[in-house]
Design a protein around this motif. Structure first.
Motif, PDB file in Angstrom:
ATOM      1  N   ILE A 227       0.848  -1.192   0.000  1.00 40.90           N
ATOM      2  CA  ILE A 227       0.000   0.000   0.000  1.00 40.90           C
ATOM      3  C   ILE A 227       0.885   1.244   0.000  1.00 40.90           C
ATOM      4  CG2 ILE A 227      -1.849   1.232   1.187  1.00 40.90           C
ATOM      5  CD1 ILE A 227      -2.663  -1.467   0.022  1.00 40.90           C
ATOM      6  N   VAL A 228       0.609   2.170  -0.938  1.00 41.27           N
ATOM      7  CA  VAL A 228       1.354   3.425  -1.043  1.00 41.27           C
ATOM      8  C   VAL A 228       0.345   4.566  -1.212  1.00 41.27           C
ATOM      9  CG1 VAL A 228       3.402   2.329  -2.046  1.00 41.27           C
ATOM     10  CG2 VAL A 228       1.591   3.186  -3.549  1.00 41.27           C
ATOM     11  N   LEU A 229       0.873   5.790  -1.090  1.00 43.49           N
ATOM     12  CA  LEU A 229       0.073   7.005  -1.277  1.00 43.49           C
ATOM     13  C   LEU A 229       0.630   7.783  -2.460  1.00 43.49           C
ATOM     14  CD1 LEU A 229      -0.279   8.201   2.443  1.00 43.49           C
ATOM     15  CD2 LEU A 229      -1.976   6.971   1.070  1.00 43.49           C
ATOM     16  N   GLY A 230      -0.259   8.261  -3.339  1.00 40.24           N
ATOM     17  CA  GLY A 230       0.163   9.062  -4.472  1.00 40.24           C
ATOM     18  C   GLY A 230       0.287  10.535  -4.121  1.00 40.24           C
ATOM     19  N   LYS A 231       0.622  11.329  -5.120  1.00 36.48           N
ATOM     20  CA  LYS A 231       0.737  12.764  -4.893  1.00 36.48           C
ATOM     21  C   LYS A 231      -0.609  13.384  -4.537  1.00 36.48           C
ATOM     22  CE  LYS A 231       4.797  13.839  -7.704  1.00 36.48           C
ATOM     23  NZ  LYS A 231       5.326  14.625  -8.837  1.00 36.48           N
ATOM     24  N   ASP A 232      -1.678  12.808  -5.027  1.00 35.69           N
ATOM     25  CA  ASP A 232      -3.011  13.325  -4.730  1.00 35.69           C
ATOM     26  C   ASP A 232      -3.523  12.875  -3.373  1.00 35.69           C
ATOM     27  OD1 ASP A 232      -3.190  10.695  -5.381  1.00 35.69           O
ATOM     28  OD2 ASP A 232      -4.746  10.922  -6.920  1.00 35.69           O
ATOM     29  N   GLY A 233      -2.734  12.089  -2.638  1.00 34.50           N
ATOM     30  CA  GLY A 233      -3.138  11.624  -1.321  1.00 34.50           C
ATOM     31  C   GLY A 233      -3.993  10.376  -1.337  1.00 34.50           C
ATOM     32  N   CYS A 234      -4.315   9.850  -2.507  1.00 37.11           N
ATOM     33  CA  CYS A 234      -5.135   8.630  -2.606  1.00 37.11           C
ATOM     34  C   CYS A 234      -4.253   7.392  -2.449  1.00 37.11           C
ATOM     35  CB  CYS A 234      -5.857   8.590  -3.946  1.00 37.11           C
ATOM     36  SG  CYS A 234      -7.031   9.934  -4.186  1.00 37.11           S
ATOM     37  N   GLU A 235      -4.870   6.343  -1.995  1.00 35.69           N
ATOM     38  CA  GLU A 235      -4.140   5.090  -1.791  1.00 35.69           C
ATOM     39  C   GLU A 235      -4.058   4.307  -3.097  1.00 35.69           C
ATOM     40  OE1 GLU A 235      -5.594   2.628   1.300  1.00 35.69           O
ATOM     41  OE2 GLU A 235      -4.713   3.829   2.918  1.00 35.69           O
ATOM     42  N   TYR A 236      -2.892   3.776  -3.341  1.00 33.57           N
ATOM     43  CA  TYR A 236      -2.646   2.908  -4.480  1.00 33.57           C
ATOM     44  C   TYR A 236      -1.944   1.651  -3.963  1.00 33.57           C
ATOM     45  CZ  TYR A 236      -3.598   7.061  -7.311  1.00 33.57           C
ATOM     46  OH  TYR A 236      -4.197   8.161  -7.871  1.00 33.57           O
ATOM     47  N   SER A 237      -1.873   0.662  -4.841  1.00 31.09           N
ATOM     48  CA  SER A 237      -1.167  -0.573  -4.511  1.00 31.09           C
ATOM     49  C   SER A 237      -0.130  -0.837  -5.576  1.00 31.09           C
ATOM     50  CB  SER A 237      -2.134  -1.760  -4.433  1.00 31.09           C
ATOM     51  OG  SER A 237      -3.045  -1.596  -3.369  1.00 31.09           O
ATOM     52  N   GLY A 244       7.135  -7.359 -13.787  1.00 39.48           N
ATOM     53  CA  GLY A 244       7.320  -5.951 -13.506  1.00 39.48           C
ATOM     54  C   GLY A 244       6.535  -5.514 -12.281  1.00 39.48           C
ATOM     55  N   ILE A 245       6.176  -4.230 -12.248  1.00 36.96           N
ATOM     56  CA  ILE A 245       5.444  -3.641 -11.129  1.00 36.96           C
ATOM     57  C   ILE A 245       4.077  -3.198 -11.623  1.00 36.96           C
ATOM     58  CG2 ILE A 245       5.410  -1.811  -9.401  1.00 36.96           C
ATOM     59  CD1 ILE A 245       8.421  -1.756  -9.449  1.00 36.96           C
ATOM     60  N   LEU A 246       3.038  -3.711 -11.003  1.00 31.64           N
ATOM     61  CA  LEU A 246       1.658  -3.341 -11.321  1.00 31.64           C
ATOM     62  C   LEU A 246       1.222  -2.200 -10.408  1.00 31.64           C
ATOM     63  CD1 LEU A 246       0.000  -6.855 -11.713  1.00 31.64           C
ATOM     64  CD2 LEU A 246       0.315  -5.172 -13.531  1.00 31.64           C
ATOM     65  N   VAL A 247       0.354  -1.344 -10.933  1.00 29.94           N
ATOM     66  CA  VAL A 247      -0.208  -0.235 -10.166  1.00 29.94           C
ATOM     67  C   VAL A 247      -1.718  -0.413 -10.145  1.00 29.94           C
ATOM     68  CG1 VAL A 247      -0.373   2.268  -9.901  1.00 29.94           C
ATOM     69  CG2 VAL A 247       1.680   1.252 -10.918  1.00 29.94           C
ATOM     70  N   PHE A 248      -2.294  -0.472  -8.943  1.00 25.22           N
ATOM     71  CA  PHE A 248      -3.733  -0.660  -8.759  1.00 25.22           C
ATOM     72  C   PHE A 248      -4.309   0.552  -8.045  1.00 25.22           C
ATOM     73  CE2 PHE A 248      -2.028  -4.932  -9.021  1.00 25.22           C
ATOM     74  CZ  PHE A 248      -2.928  -5.574  -9.843  1.00 25.22           C
ATOM     75  N   GLU A 249      -5.477   0.930  -8.475  1.00 23.25           N
ATOM     76  CA  GLU A 249      -6.279   1.916  -7.760  1.00 23.25           C
ATOM     77  C   GLU A 249      -7.516   1.188  -7.244  1.00 23.25           C
ATOM     78  OE1 GLU A 249      -8.265   6.378  -8.314  1.00 23.25           O
ATOM     79  OE2 GLU A 249      -7.468   5.284 -10.033  1.00 23.25           O
ATOM     80  N   GLY A 250      -7.463   0.809  -5.990  1.00 16.94           N
ATOM     81  CA  GLY A 250      -8.492  -0.078  -5.464  1.00 16.94           C
ATOM     82  C   GLY A 250      -8.265  -1.471  -6.014  1.00 16.94           C
TER      83      GLY A 250
END
Length: 543
Positions: A227-237, A244-250
């Motif tokens: 779990i990480v936080l983006g520049k907009d403050g929303c949580e991403y995974s 490679g590295i996958l990016v999930f929003e929810g």
């Protein structure tokens, strides 16, 4: 640097390095040992005593030796720190400096790198450990699975543990003792039982291989989420995968960064920097920088280390050698490097052994679902009642006639009656011939006496005796002695017929069923005489 350059002289005048003495002291162990508790994938635990100065590789060797694992680079030991962040035990560092909670130091054996192709795993023991890990991931909800696939996987898991389906033992209530998915329903358990019946004939090894081949097609297979936080403050995974590295929003996948396209991966305190090189529309390379924040510095460093290890294990042919101690004198940043074998080395160099002996442990059981228990109880009660009703309907009656009536007795009675009719007919023919002669002589004598007598007399000529015209006129006494004994001895049930002539009473018999239940279907061929009436009583006794 001073410790690295310092040397101590021994009693014999030879130089002995401090590093050699500490290594020798660590291997021999000290008086005070620490206890490590390792939770295995099959639910059992392993207790290992090590010296206080033992490093991670010492514990790894003890665990893999106990399990007899040779494809050990896929696995790792995981522990939790005070901030509830999970870390992999570093084999190059002291255990006491890494694990702060203890003693006893509690660690968990887990699959660290999920093979992109489970069929490339050489040994059955390795596949069994993967099977246990994936089954636990589905149960914990870390690996999402559609319901139809979950039913098939649960059936294969049952086939691996229980063997072939047995109707009397493997009931829905029994299946409810197992847990396969987080929200397991009653309807799903019935579907699992139906699918379990189709897996008949598979060995445990075959069932586990089929399980892995189905799981590898799931979207989240082998994804290590953070779990990480983006520049907009929303949580991403950020999901680490072999590619490679996958990016999930929810739950929605919004990006994929392939390992060859990642030019830089760095961290500083709580920030993780990811630089990706991509080609634009003109074919020119263009860099894109992504910055993510984590909740604390420990979590950020853990994510960076996991990314470095995934990249080295799946992308490199051999791990990169770390800098020496002299090069690290003036160092900047972390000196962490992946120290194990890569997937290429594991699949190419390791050779499977001819036979590996290991024991499959039963999984954890839970209380049975009460709805299944009540349903099976009612089913068994109804079944027992129906069986009792069938037994009572087919039980023998109390009366002698109904007890003796049967297909065998009826057939033998017909044979007896036919033989009686035949013998009585032959005897009647002989009696008729002799009676005619005697009747002629008697008539001549009577006429002679009547002529001599002075009184008028009436001459009455006796009627000729007729042969029996119905079964009522037959008797077992009419049989010859030898035939009668032969007929009686050949029957399991002896039939005695008594004849009683009623001259005083007049009884009308219209059907043979009034005389005996055996003669229901046997009607006389000629009208029955009313007087004199012959009643035959049939009494059957069991021999």
């Amino acid at each position: 640097m001073l410790r690295f350059l310092s040397r101590k002289k021994g009693r014999n005048g030879q130089k002995t390095s401090t590093h050699y003495k500490s290594e020798h002291h660590r291997m021999l162990g000290s008086n005070k040992n620490v206890q490590c508790k390792v939770l295995l994938l099959d639910g059992t635990d392993l207790s290992i005593d090590l010296s206080k100065k033992a490093i991670g590789s010492d514990l790894y060797e003890q665990v893999f030796y106990s399990l007899d694992l040779i494809e050990k680079d896929y696995f790792g030991l995981q522990y939790t720190d005070a901030n509830n962040v999970q870390h992999w035990l570093d084999p190059t560092k002291a255990i006491k400096k890494q694990v702060k909670i203890g003693p006893p130091f509690t660690l968990r054996l887990r699959v660290k790198f999920y093979s992109s192709e489970p069929n490339s795993l050489r040994e059955e023991l390795t596949r069994y450990q993967f099977f246990l890990q994936l089954k636990q991931d589905i149960l914990d909800g870390k690996l999402e699975c559609p319901e139809n696939i979950a039913v098939e996987l649960a059936a294969l898991a049952l086939q691996s543990e229980l063997g072939d389906y047995e109707e009397a033992y493997h009931t829905p209530a029994f299946i409810s003792e197992f847990r396969f998915v987080p929200n397991q329903t009653e309807e799903m358990e019935l579907l699992i039982l139906e699918e379990f019946q189709k897996c008949r004939g598979l060995t445990p090894a075959q069932a586990e291989t089929n399980y892995l081949n189905k799981v590898k097609w799931l979207e989240m297979y082998g994804v290590d989420n953070h779990i990480v936080l983006g520049k907009d403050g929303c949580e991403y995974s950020l999901g680490l995968t072999p590619t490679g590295i996958l990016v999930f929003e929810g739950t929605q996948k919004i990006g994929l960064f392939f390992w060859p396209k990642i030019g830089k991966l760095d961290f500083k305190k709580k920030k993780l920097t990811l630089v990706v090189v991509e080609d634009d529309d003109m074919g020119r390379e263009q860099e894109h920088t992504f910055v993510f924040r984590l909740h604390n510095e420990k979590a950020c460093k853990h994510l960076w280390k996991c990314a470095v290890e995934h990249h080295a294990f799946f992308r490199l042919r051999a791990p990169v050698k770390g800098p020496s101690a002299r090069q690290n004198f003036f160092r900047m940043g972390s000196r962490f490097r992946y120290s194990g074998k890569t997937e290429f080395q594991t699949t190419q160099l390791n050779r499977a052994r001819r036979s590996v002996q290991f024991e499959r442990k039963p999984s954890q059981r839970y209380a049975r679902r009460q709805s299944h228990v009540y349903r099976e109880k009612n089913k068994n009660e109804n079944k027992s009642q129906s069986v009792e009703a069938e037994v009572s309907s087919t039980s023998p009656a109390s009366s002698v006639a109904s007890h003796s009536v049967g297909p065998v007795a009826e057939e033998r009675l017909d044979v007896l009656i036919k033989s009686l009719v035949k013998d009585s007919t032959n005897s009647d023919d002989k009696n008729d011939s002799s009676s005619i002669v005697s009747n002629k002589t008697d008539t001549a004598k009577a006429e002679e006496e009547m002529r001599k007598s002075p009184l008028p007399t009436v001459i009455e000529t006796p009627t000729q005796e007729q042969p029996p015209t119905s079964l009522l006129d037959l008797s077992i006494e009419d049989l010859p002695g030898e035939l009668k004994n032969q007929q009686l001895n050949s029957l399991e049930q002896a039939t005695f017929v008594s004849v009683e002539q009623l001259n005083s009473a007049k009884v009308s018999i219209t059907s043979l069923s009034q005389l005996s239940p055996w003669l229901v279907n046997c009607e006389p061929t000629s009208p029955v005489k009313t007087t004199p009436t012959i009643i035959k009583t049939v009494i059957t006794t069991q021999l």
